[in-house]
Structure formats: C-alpha cells, structure tokens
Design a protein around this motif. Structure first.
Motif, short mmCIF file in Angstrom:
data_model
loop_
_atom_site.label_atom_id
_atom_site.label_comp_id
_atom_site.label_asym_id
_atom_site.label_seq_id
_atom_site.Cartn_x
_atom_site.Cartn_y
_atom_site.Cartn_z
N LYS A 1 0.81 -1.22 0.00
CA LYS A 1 0.00 0.00 0.00
C LYS A 1 0.84 1.27 0.00
O LYS A 1 0.34 2.34 -0.29
N GLU A 2 2.13 1.14 0.29
CA GLU A 2 2.99 2.33 0.39
C GLU A 2 3.45 2.87 -0.96
O GLU A 2 3.98 3.98 -1.02
N ILE A 3 3.28 2.13 -2.04
CA ILE A 3 3.78 2.60 -3.32
C ILE A 3 2.88 3.68 -3.90
O ILE A 3 1.67 3.70 -3.65
N LYS A 4 3.49 4.60 -4.68
CA LYS A 4 2.74 5.72 -5.24
C LYS A 4 1.99 5.33 -6.50
O LYS A 4 0.88 5.77 -6.74
N ASN A 5 2.61 4.51 -7.33
CA ASN A 5 1.96 4.07 -8.56
C ASN A 5 1.03 2.90 -8.27
O ASN A 5 1.04 2.33 -7.19
N ASP A 6 0.25 2.54 -9.28
CA ASP A 6 -0.65 1.39 -9.12
C ASP A 6 0.14 0.09 -9.03
O ASP A 6 -0.28 -0.85 -8.38
N TYR A 7 1.29 0.06 -9.71
CA TYR A 7 2.14 -1.13 -9.69
C TYR A 7 3.54 -0.77 -10.16
O TYR A 7 3.74 0.26 -10.79
N TYR A 8 4.49 -1.61 -9.84
CA TYR A 8 5.81 -1.53 -10.45
C TYR A 8 6.49 -2.88 -10.39
O TYR A 8 6.13 -3.74 -9.57
N ASN B 1 11.54 -10.30 -10.58
CA ASN B 1 10.39 -11.15 -10.93
C ASN B 1 9.20 -10.90 -10.02
O ASN B 1 8.38 -11.79 -9.78
N ILE B 2 9.10 -9.68 -9.53
CA ILE B 2 8.04 -9.32 -8.59
C ILE B 2 7.25 -8.14 -9.14
O ILE B 2 7.81 -7.20 -9.68
N ILE B 3 5.93 -8.23 -9.00
CA ILE B 3 5.06 -7.09 -9.30
C ILE B 3 4.52 -6.60 -7.96
O ILE B 3 3.80 -7.31 -7.26
N TYR B 4 4.92 -5.38 -7.59
CA TYR B 4 4.36 -4.74 -6.41
C TYR B 4 3.15 -3.95 -6.85
O TYR B 4 3.22 -3.19 -7.83
N HIS B 5 2.05 -4.13 -6.16
CA HIS B 5 0.83 -3.41 -6.53
C HIS B 5 0.13 -2.94 -5.27
O HIS B 5 0.33 -3.48 -4.18
N ASN B 6 -0.67 -1.87 -5.43
CA ASN B 6 -1.33 -1.33 -4.25
C ASN B 6 -2.83 -1.54 -4.21
O ASN B 6 -3.45 -1.38 -3.18
N ASN B 7 -3.42 -1.89 -5.34
CA ASN B 7 -4.88 -2.04 -5.32
C ASN B 7 -5.35 -2.86 -6.52
O ASN B 7 -6.08 -2.37 -7.36
N GLY B 8 -4.94 -4.10 -6.57
CA GLY B 8 -5.36 -4.95 -7.68
C GLY B 8 -4.53 -4.75 -8.92
O GLY B 8 -3.57 -3.97 -8.93
N LEU B 9 -4.90 -5.44 -9.97
CA LEU B 9 -4.11 -5.45 -11.19
C LEU B 9 -4.84 -4.88 -12.41
O LEU B 9 -4.43 -5.10 -13.53
N SER B 10 -5.91 -4.14 -12.19
CA SER B 10 -6.68 -3.64 -13.32
C SER B 10 -5.87 -2.65 -14.16
O SER B 10 -5.94 -2.67 -15.39
N LYS B 11 -5.08 -1.79 -13.54
CA LYS B 11 -4.25 -0.84 -14.29
C LYS B 11 -3.18 -1.58 -15.09
O LYS B 11 -2.93 -1.27 -16.25
N LEU B 12 -2.56 -2.58 -14.48
CA LEU B 12 -1.57 -3.40 -15.17
C LEU B 12 -2.20 -4.11 -16.37
O LEU B 12 -1.64 -4.14 -17.46
#
Length: 162
Positions: free
Chosen positions: A35-42, A46-57
C-alpha cells in the motif's frame, strides 16, 4: 474424452502458477501487495508490487497489444484501415472480420509471450489477403513469418487459458 482431458491437464501443469503469481507476456511474476507505493504497480526483478489490484496493469498490457497491432498493421498495404477490438473469447486467440476490417483478439493474450501475440496478429492480418486457411493462406503467412508452424505449436502450450 479422457485423452483430451489428460492432454489439457498436462499442458496446464507445464505452467505451474501459484495463487500469489501472475502470468504476464509468458513470464511468471510473484505478486506482492504494497500500500505504500505511489503508482498502481511496479516491477522489480520477478516481482510485481501493486497497491490495489491489477486492473491498471491489465489495461496497460492491453495497450501493449494495441501498440503491437498498430506496428504490424503499418507493415501491410491494405485498401482498408483495420481496427482492433479486444474481448474475452472461449475458443479462439483471434478472429478477422475481413469484410468489415475488424480484428478481434482474445484478452487472454496478455498472458502469452510477445512473439506468440505477434504470430496471432500476423495470422489475422493474413486473412485480409486470403480469407480461409488454404495453402495460399499459409504460403502468404510464410512470407512474413517463416517460423509460423513452430509459433503455432508453441501457442498450444497456452491453450489451457482459453
């Protein structure tokens, strides 16, 4: 139908996807909610950090497919200007409506490698020249993708996604 089911299960087991993993363009990524990341994901390794699901990705991945479509479209000299539609399909990777100039690609393609997505797009564009799967069709496809048979075979590995 035991042989068919057994074959599909074998193909599906070749890609061992865990509950916290995501298959994107043929590569398996571990999903980590952060939840601390600013973007929706990065991505990191081999890791995808996301803050609120994967719809933006997912939407960004659809944009990548759209970019590939336009890149490949620019290599064809057609009398019409084909357009792309993405939708979920149960049995096909893509379909060409050559009379209306529309190519429909399966949204599931975001999970297969880029080379296979390109194969599907080239395959569908070839239908603007030859609407069926005759020898002429495959001769035409071979001019642009000499390795189309190997690509088609590789795509079958992802058949379980349909």
């Amino acid at each position: 139908h035991l042989m068919w089911i057994t074959k599909r299960l074998r193909l599906a087991s070749e890609i061992d996807l865990q509950e916290d993993e995501f298959l994107l363009f043929g590569k398996i990524y571990k999903l980590v909610k952060c939840k601390e990341i600013k973007n929706d994901y990065y991505f990191q390794d081999n890791i995808i950090y996301h803050n609120n699901g994967l719809s933006k990705l997912t939407n960004d991945s659809f944009e990548k497919i759209n970019d590939l479509f336009n890149e490949i479209k620019s290599t064809y000299k057609l009398k019409i200007n084909p357009y792309l539609q993405l939708r979920k399909m149960k049995t096909r990777w893509g379909v060409c409506h050559y009379s209306t100039g529309k190519i429909v690609l399966n949204k599931i393609l975001i999970h297969v490698p880029i080379t296979l997505i390109k194969y599907v797009i080239f395959h569908e564009f070839t239908h603007f020249y030859v609407p069926n799967h005759s020898k002429e069709f495959y001769d035409n496809l071979s001019k642009r993708l000499p390795d189309h048979k190997e690509l088609k075979k590789s795509l079958k590995k992802y058949q379980f996604l349909l």
